[in-house]
Design a protein around this motif. Structure first.
Motif, PDB file in Angstrom:
ATOM      1  N   GLY A  29     -11.450  47.080   0.945  1.00  0.00           N
ATOM      2  CA  GLY A  29     -13.151  47.758   0.912  1.00  0.00           C
ATOM      3  C   GLY A  29     -13.009  48.953   0.653  1.00  0.00           C
ATOM      4  N   ALA A  30     -12.998  49.676  -0.535  1.00  0.00           N
ATOM      5  CA  ALA A  30     -12.945  50.749  -0.718  1.00  0.00           C
ATOM      6  C   ALA A  30     -14.500  50.755  -1.549  1.00  0.00           C
ATOM      7  N   SER A  31     -15.180  49.733  -2.016  1.00  0.00           N
ATOM      8  CA  SER A  31     -16.261  50.408  -2.480  1.00  0.00           C
ATOM      9  C   SER A  31     -17.576  50.628  -1.164  1.00  0.00           C
ATOM     10  N   ARG A  32     -17.614  50.984  -0.723  1.00  0.00           N
ATOM     11  CA  ARG A  32     -18.386  51.458   0.801  1.00  0.00           C
ATOM     12  C   ARG A  32     -17.509  52.675   1.846  1.00  0.00           C
ATOM     13  N   GLY A  33     -18.139  53.362   2.341  1.00  0.00           N
ATOM     14  CA  GLY A  33     -18.302  53.750   3.663  1.00  0.00           C
ATOM     15  C   GLY A  33     -16.447  54.445   3.477  1.00  0.00           C
ATOM     16  N   ILE A  34     -16.298  54.517   4.604  1.00  0.00           N
ATOM     17  CA  ILE A  34     -14.517  54.849   4.923  1.00  0.00           C
ATOM     18  C   ILE A  34     -14.056  55.054   3.547  1.00  0.00           C
ATOM     19  N   GLY A  35     -13.551  53.063   3.620  1.00  0.00           N
ATOM     20  CA  GLY A  35     -13.205  53.216   2.891  1.00  0.00           C
ATOM     21  C   GLY A  35     -13.290  53.945   0.818  1.00  0.00           C
ATOM     22  N   ARG A  36     -14.396  54.274   0.850  1.00  0.00           N
ATOM     23  CA  ARG A  36     -14.220  54.613  -0.697  1.00  0.00           C
ATOM     24  C   ARG A  36     -14.244  56.468  -0.201  1.00  0.00           C
ATOM     25  N   ALA A  37     -14.097  56.432   0.123  1.00  0.00           N
ATOM     26  CA  ALA A  37     -14.010  58.319   0.830  1.00  0.00           C
ATOM     27  C   ALA A  37     -12.212  58.249   0.461  1.00  0.00           C
ATOM     28  N   ILE A  38     -11.592  56.825   1.226  1.00  0.00           N
ATOM     29  CA  ILE A  38     -10.284  57.114   1.665  1.00  0.00           C
ATOM     30  C   ILE A  38      -9.707  56.835  -0.110  1.00  0.00           C
ATOM     31  N   PRO A  46     -16.733  60.122   7.071  1.00  0.00           N
ATOM     32  CA  PRO A  46     -15.897  59.477   5.939  1.00  0.00           C
ATOM     33  C   PRO A  46     -14.654  59.792   5.535  1.00  0.00           C
ATOM     34  N   GLU A  47     -14.604  61.557   5.670  1.00  0.00           N
ATOM     35  CA  GLU A  47     -14.051  62.355   5.000  1.00  0.00           C
ATOM     36  C   GLU A  47     -13.201  62.497   5.883  1.00  0.00           C
ATOM     37  N   ASP A  48     -13.112  62.501   7.499  1.00  0.00           N
ATOM     38  CA  ASP A  48     -11.952  62.981   8.320  1.00  0.00           C
ATOM     39  C   ASP A  48     -11.839  61.673   8.432  1.00  0.00           C
ATOM     40  N   ILE A  49     -12.258  60.236   8.637  1.00  0.00           N
ATOM     41  CA  ILE A  49     -11.453  59.587   8.749  1.00  0.00           C
ATOM     42  C   ILE A  49     -10.474  59.643   7.573  1.00  0.00           C
ATOM     43  N   ALA A  50     -10.497  59.828   5.889  1.00  0.00           N
ATOM     44  CA  ALA A  50      -9.857  59.588   4.612  1.00  0.00           C
ATOM     45  C   ALA A  50      -8.714  60.741   5.246  1.00  0.00           C
ATOM     46  N   PHE A  51      -8.939  62.263   5.932  1.00  0.00           N
ATOM     47  CA  PHE A  51      -7.975  63.262   6.136  1.00  0.00           C
ATOM     48  C   PHE A  51      -6.717  62.764   7.397  1.00  0.00           C
ATOM     49  N   ALA A  52      -7.191  61.873   7.869  1.00  0.00           N
ATOM     50  CA  ALA A  52      -6.081  61.634   9.069  1.00  0.00           C
ATOM     51  C   ALA A  52      -5.031  60.185   8.393  1.00  0.00           C
ATOM     52  N   CYS A  53      -6.169  59.313   7.863  1.00  0.00           N
ATOM     53  CA  CYS A  53      -5.475  58.641   6.920  1.00  0.00           C
ATOM     54  C   CYS A  53      -3.995  59.808   5.727  1.00  0.00           C
ATOM     55  N   GLU A  54      -4.216  60.786   5.239  1.00  0.00           N
ATOM     56  CA  GLU A  54      -3.570  61.458   4.678  1.00  0.00           C
ATOM     57  C   GLU A  54      -2.262  61.934   5.879  1.00  0.00           C
ATOM     58  N   MET A  55      -2.444  62.087   6.435  1.00  0.00           N
ATOM     59  CA  MET A  55      -1.483  62.626   7.644  1.00  0.00           C
ATOM     60  C   MET A  55      -0.782  61.667   8.063  1.00  0.00           C
ATOM     61  N   LEU A  56      -0.667  60.490   8.052  1.00  0.00           N
ATOM     62  CA  LEU A  56      -0.329  59.092   8.650  1.00  0.00           C
ATOM     63  C   LEU A  56       0.640  58.583   7.000  1.00  0.00           C
ATOM     64  N   ALA A  57      -0.281  59.022   5.998  1.00  0.00           N
ATOM     65  CA  ALA A  57       1.073  58.289   5.130  1.00  0.00           C
ATOM     66  C   ALA A  57       1.285  59.464   4.316  1.00  0.00           C
ATOM     67  N   ASP A  58       1.670  60.546   4.281  1.00  0.00           N
ATOM     68  CA  ASP A  58       2.502  61.475   4.515  1.00  0.00           C
ATOM     69  C   ASP A  58       3.939  61.051   4.848  1.00  0.00           C
ATOM     70  N   ARG A  59       4.798  61.165   3.730  1.00  0.00           N
ATOM     71  CA  ARG A  59       6.646  60.743   4.085  1.00  0.00           C
ATOM     72  C   ARG A  59       7.070  61.518   5.011  1.00  0.00           C
ATOM     73  N   ARG A  60       6.518  62.770   4.858  1.00  0.00           N
ATOM     74  CA  ARG A  60       6.841  63.814   6.475  1.00  0.00           C
ATOM     75  C   ARG A  60       6.464  62.982   7.887  1.00  0.00           C
TER      76      ARG A  60
END
Ligand code: NAP
Length: 248
Positions: free
Chosen positions: A14-23, A215-229
């Protein structure tokens, strides 16, 4: 220093719009390889235009259609793309009172928000197990925890996703794969654009930070969880909602 994201392959549904696009844009800006999905050819083409460095690919995926899921997986395989991070973001709602939900609408919401993401996760997690590394991040919703009048099927689908993904988290915990949820509150996207001004005003009053999320508020949380650390965080829900709901 090496870019810690340049070897990562991140699938964002779902990257075509909204939150997915921002992620998708967020991870491409970090330097990751991003594959974003849309339900249509034009949506997939649009995704490829997000960045000029060709870090984002667009592919078609309809989570309500098993053949479409298989085709998406085959495309990834044929291009030798090994996904290490799956972001189950795509979702839909069909707002009406529970007594008015048809069987067709119920099935559509459950297929798009739970069954489709499950079969996609099941397929991709097999290769994460072989690679002994992976991240699965699921975008759920605050209403999966609180319920919401007029969103019974949507709320049920988000609660179901939480139970499903917590179970998978336990099954793959020993393989260095984490599975977590991000539960947004009210984020300004197409999904919320159709709400009446009255409802939006009421929502705003109930949010302690007195603002809607981006949407960027959610993208940032994704970065945190995706990080190897973030390797010791699994089976958890991070609520991103400006204080709207602070329960577990
Ligand atoms: P959105 O703007 O409506 O975008 C939805 C995305 O999902 C689109 O890319 C759409 O693709 C895709 N999609 C819809 N049905 C699909 C299907 N059957 N198969 C595959 N992809 C499908 O939604 P959003 O607000 O960004 O929401 C993203 C996620 O956050 C959803 O899971 C939603 O439930 C959750 N969420 C949103 C909010 C909020 O306030 N916005 C709050 C809580 C949770 P097409 O463009 O091709 O249709």
């Amino acid at each position: 220093m090496d870019n810690i994201w340049s070897e990562r392959y991140i699938l964002v549904t779902g990257a075509s719009r909204g939150i997915g696009r921002a992620i998708a844009i967020h991870f491409a800006n970090l330097g990751a390889n991003v594959i974003g999905t849309a339900t249509t050819t034009s949506g997939a083409e649009q995704i490829e235009l997000y960045d000029t460095q060709k870090k984002i690919k667009g592919i078609i995926l309809d989570l309500t259609n098993h053949e479409s899921i298989d085709r998406c997986l085959s495309t990834l395989k044929s291009q030798n793309i090994q996904i290490d991070t799956l972001i189950n973001n795509a979702g839909k709602t069909s707002d009406r009172l529970a007594i008015q939900i048809s069987e067709e609408s119920w099935t559509d919401i459950i297929n798009a928000n739970v069954s489709g993401p499950f079969f996609l996760t099941q397929a991709l997690i097999r290769s994460m197990i072989r690679a002994r590394f992976g991240r699965v991040i699921n975008i759920t919703s605050v209403v999966g925890h609180t319920g919401n009048a007029g969103q019974a099927s949507y709320s049920a689908s988000k609660s179901a996703m939480t139970g499903l993904m917590k179970s998978i988290a336990l099954e793959v915990a020993s393989r260095s794969i984490t599975v977590n949820m991000i539960a947004p509150g009210f984020i300004e996207t197409d999904m919320t654009a159709g709400l009446s001004d009255g409802i939006k005003e009421k929502m705003l009053e109930s949010i302690p930070q007195k603002r809607f999320g981006s949407p960027e508020d959610i993208a940032f949380a994704c970065e945190m969880l995706a990080d190897r650390r973030a390797s010791y965080i699994t089976g958890q829900t991070i609520h991103v909602n400006g204080g709207l709901f602070v329960g577990s």
